[in-house]
Design a protein around this motif. Structure first.
Motif, mmCIF file in Angstrom:
data_model
loop_
_atom_site.group_PDB
_atom_site.id
_atom_site.type_symbol
_atom_site.label_atom_id
_atom_site.label_comp_id
_atom_site.label_asym_id
_atom_site.label_seq_id
_atom_site.Cartn_x
_atom_site.Cartn_y
_atom_site.Cartn_z
ATOM 1 N N VAL A 121 -0.765 3.579 -11.765
ATOM 2 C CA VAL A 121 0.237 2.616 -11.529
ATOM 3 C C VAL A 121 1.580 4.046 -11.172
ATOM 4 C CG1 VAL A 121 -0.275 0.748 -12.121
ATOM 5 C CG2 VAL A 121 0.806 1.909 -13.584
ATOM 6 N N ARG A 165 0.507 -4.246 -3.760
ATOM 7 C CA ARG A 165 -0.843 -4.849 -2.941
ATOM 8 C C ARG A 165 -0.950 -6.100 -2.600
ATOM 9 N NH1 ARG A 165 -5.857 -1.307 -5.805
ATOM 10 N NH2 ARG A 165 -4.854 0.013 -5.983
ATOM 11 N N VAL A 216 2.936 -1.576 -13.536
ATOM 12 C CA VAL A 216 1.853 -2.228 -13.396
ATOM 13 C C VAL A 216 2.755 -3.166 -12.507
ATOM 14 C CG1 VAL A 216 -0.303 -3.564 -14.060
ATOM 15 C CG2 VAL A 216 1.056 -1.672 -15.022
ATOM 16 N N GLU A 243 -7.778 -5.274 -6.661
ATOM 17 C CA GLU A 243 -8.622 -4.234 -6.173
ATOM 18 C C GLU A 243 -10.103 -4.970 -5.723
ATOM 19 O OE1 GLU A 243 -9.067 -2.303 -9.670
ATOM 20 O OE2 GLU A 243 -7.480 -0.407 -9.499
ATOM 21 N N ALA A 251 3.440 -1.963 -9.103
ATOM 22 C CA ALA A 251 2.029 -1.609 -8.066
ATOM 23 C C ALA A 251 1.057 -3.189 -7.885
ATOM 24 C CB ALA A 251 1.251 -0.646 -9.072
ATOM 25 N N VAL A 252 1.315 -4.096 -8.794
ATOM 26 C CA VAL A 252 0.915 -5.309 -8.334
ATOM 27 C C VAL A 252 1.605 -6.333 -7.076
ATOM 28 C CG1 VAL A 252 1.133 -7.956 -9.070
ATOM 29 C CG2 VAL A 252 0.292 -6.334 -10.319
ATOM 30 N N HIS A 256 -3.682 -6.776 -11.871
ATOM 31 C CA HIS A 256 -4.048 -5.478 -10.174
ATOM 32 C C HIS A 256 -5.625 -5.239 -10.569
ATOM 33 C CE1 HIS A 256 -4.347 -0.841 -10.682
ATOM 34 N NE2 HIS A 256 -2.891 -0.498 -9.836
ATOM 35 N N ARG A 257 -6.738 -5.332 -11.231
ATOM 36 C CA ARG A 257 -7.980 -5.573 -11.129
ATOM 37 C C ARG A 257 -9.060 -6.595 -10.187
ATOM 38 N NH1 ARG A 257 -12.632 -3.037 -14.315
ATOM 39 N NH2 ARG A 257 -10.757 -1.896 -14.637
#
Length: 510
Positions: free
Chosen positions: A78, A240, A233, A29, A236-237, A25-26
């Motif tokens: 998330v 993206r 999470v 970003e 969300a990954v 996730h980071r």
């Protein structure tokens, strides 16, 4: 990934527990293309949502420390902000000396500031032994010391056996006489270095905490279970553009310029028979990752897997780090979840109880889940859910029993502790083999050596429960530090080294 912190290219994250997912996730970003590779058939690691008697429950970890920001913040990021829930009750008990007794307040991981704080749990002799602390000469802690060893020397073994050990055992499933104070209870370790008296050190910690005026719940859960966090999470990954591949064990990790060597442990044929990733081979890539019959080229790799798996993958490129990781010990445990008709039982108040190993019981803890988490009670008011846990470091016999035996052991101990004799509607046994890494004396130094060896390999970082803490916020903090390290920012790693993440709030009484 450049030394200036600019993030470009492709990153591979190995492991899809909460640490690996947080790292992915980071990384997204920061603008990288991300692929997550997970050997098992699901994401989430030790976070596992489930169901019993039609009620949603956690079959793994059930709460997260809210006094650290990482887990709660990630849940909000998330989309779980509206589902965050504090415990409905913060009172708990300890089953010792033949009775359920209120969990004492005014302690730091079971270590009291005054003898009176443990009245009712300790014998008169045990309380009198605490009073001697102020008159004892200073005990040097050196670079590290076992929690149980140090506390017993200052306050007597009864404090350790009746309170410190069950509290630590609830987190690590380990032995307080082996667990590192520097890593597991860092605030107590730092205070012990500057105070002659342990009880005075605890009072100083309590005074500073009071001055800090921390507000809000100590722990937080998620409606439907904290097992929802890794699923959110992961979603969300993927949203993206990240790719998550389950059922995809990594069999080889090599620097891209290194010649594949079947003797390093890769299955026969991997070096020549694996399919190259789309667009590969890439002569400018830093790493070559073999996962089954697929080869991926990556500019950066985050290794977020248990120690023994990490050791196998690092053996070719970082043998010294692999050797250190191979020494990490784990404890296995099992969670027994039981559902009852509400009309069939009457439980004591509170969120549950802990059991000191010295009392000789099989169950080490029980959570009255329907009383601790209001959302469980709300899902079906006619059903009551309880959990028990069994298994400590070094225990093997209990873990070899059949599920039915573990249920009967749990029912026996629950009956002895609370009088509960009803037959459950449904039961579930969840086994976590090698689920909890152990933090023996010198753990911090071992982690520092591992990171020093790994740092010699550009584009590689490690994270997870075996490094900086076993709780959910600790794993996320470890993941963020690993991502920052890949960009040349070592501040996160330095902060975790200097200030380890406690996995249980010392004065929570849970």
């Amino acid at each position: 990934m450049s030394a200036t912190g600019t993030h470009t290219g492709h990153a591979v994250v190995i492991g899809a527990g909460i640490a690996g997912l947080a790292a992915a996730h980071r990384l997204l970003e920061r603008g990288l293309r991300v692929t997550v590779l997970e050997a098992s058939g699901r994401v989430g690691g030790k976070l596992l949502p489930g169901e019993i008697a039609g009620v949603r429950v956690d079959l793994g970890a059930e709460s997260m420390l809210a006094r650290r920001p990482e887990a709660v913040a990630l849940a909000r990021e998330v989309g779980l902000a509206e589902q965050l829930r504090p415990p409905a009750t913060a009172t708990a008990s300890i089953w010792t000396r033949g009775a359920l007794r209120p969990m004492p307040k005014g302690h730091v991981m079971g270590v009291p500031g005054t003898a009176g704080a443990l009245a009712g749990v300790l014998s008169d002799e045990g309380l009198a032994r605490i009073e001697r602390d102020a008159a004892l000469p200073r005990t040097e802690v050196g670079d590290d010391v076992a929690v149980g060893e140090y506390v017993a020397e200052r306050l007597g073994r009864e404090v350790v056996d009746r309170l410190v050990d069950p509290l630590l055992g609830g987190v690590y499933a380990g032995d307080a006489y082996r667990i590192s104070m520097r890593s597991a209870v860092p605030q107590l370790f730092q205070a012990a270095r500057t105070h002659d008296s342990l009880t005075a050190a605890v009072r100083d910690i309590q005074a500073r905490a009071a001055a800090g005026r921390q507000t809000g719940p100590v722990f937080m859960g998620i409606e439907g279970g904290v097992g929802r966090l890794p699923l959110a999470v992961a979603e969300a990954v993927r949203a993206r553009g990240g790719e998550i591949l389950t059922g995809t064990p990594v069999t080889e990790l090599r620097r891209a310029g290194a010649d594949p060597d079947v003797s390093d442990g890769a299955p026969d044929g991997v070096a020549t028979g694996a399919h190259e990733d789309a667009g590969a081979p890439r002569p400018d890539a830093a790493w070559r990752v073999v996962a089954g019959h697929r080869v991926l080229y990556a500019d950066a790799v985050v290794l977020a897997v248990p120690a023994h798996t990490a050791a196998g993958l690092l053996r070719a490129e970082a043998p010294a780090a692999a050797a250190e990781l191979a020494t990490v010990e784990y404890a296995s445990m099992a969670l027994i979840t039981l559902a009852y008709r509400r009309s069939d039982l009457a439980l004591p108040e509170g969120s549950g109880f802990l059991v000191p190993p010295v009392d000789g019981r099989t169950v080490k803890a029980s959570t009255f889940a329907s009383q601790k988490w209001g959302w469980i009670a709300d899902e079906d008011p006619d059903v009551v859910v309880l959990r028990t846990s069994v298994g400590r470091h070094g225990e093997t016999e209990i873990f070899q029993r059949e599920d039915a035996e573990l249920v009967e052991v749990s029912r026996h101990d629950l009956r002895e502790a609370t009088g509960l004799a009803a037959v459950p509607l449904q039961t579930r046994v969840t086994r976590w083999t090698d689920g909890l890494p152990q933090y023996p004396v010198g753990h911090h130094a071992r982690v520092a050596r591992i990171r020093e060896h790994v740092a010699k390999l550009p584009g590689l970082a490690v994270c997870g429960a075996q490094y900086d803490g076993v709780g959910i916020p600790a794993c996320i903090a470890s993941a963020y530090a690993a991502v920052d390290q890949l960009g040349g920012d070592l501040s996160g790693v330095r902060e975790l080294t200097a200030n380890p993440v406690q996995s249980l709030h010392g004065g929570a009484g849970e």
